[in-house]
Design a protein around this motif. Sequence first.
Motif: not given
Length: 240
Positions: A44, A50, A174, A179
């Motif tokens: 991330a 995403h 998520y 994010v």
Amino acid sequence: MQRIKIRANFIHYKKSKFLYNIREIVFGIEDGMLSTLGALTGIAAGSNNHFFIILSGFVIVIVEAISMGIGSYLSTKSVKEVNERKLEEEKIEIEEGPEEERKELIKMYTRDGWPLTLAKEMALVASKNKSLFLKEMMHRELFTNLGVPEKPIHSGIFMFFSYIIGGSLPVLPYLFLPVSLAMIISITITLIGLFVLGSITTKFTKRRWWKSGFEMFILASIATLAGYVIGVFVNSFIMK
């Protein structure tokens, strides 16, 4: 009355089965949360994509769960096979040299702190019962408990599903959140989950709940920080 007795025996069986697999359950959930959180945080921080984060999360959880399940199955199977070989060898030794084995048992009893007179009497009683004799030799000499069966398939299944449960927790935020926010929520709920898991295990280990929980919390924090630092490093120096 008979129904109550049967139900009590069933509950005892289920409880024993659960306790015997507590290693796979705790290790699977803990490793699922810890490994997935560290890896996902790094991904991330490094990608901020995403779809890629979610895809990576599911791939990590599924692949690792299968790997851990297979690993648990194979390791338990190996232990079972080794114990079976030891059992057969010990049976032969008892059959071929019962007197020597009885003397060994006396030495082991005295080694464990039993008075010599009592050790001789215990060894004599055990040697008259082949099943008891074998159990005592396996326990005292080879440190193997015949009363606890090794079940590789159960170990593998418990490990697989425990890892799925633990690994899913860091991924969930998520699926629904941006994010930046999902990363914070993922880290928070997973660290809390690991602290709770560590605290729950004290029911079996009898350690202080806060100490065990804090231990898992610290280890998870280190893994998360490592994942984040690696992700930022990759994003700053390699991707650009």
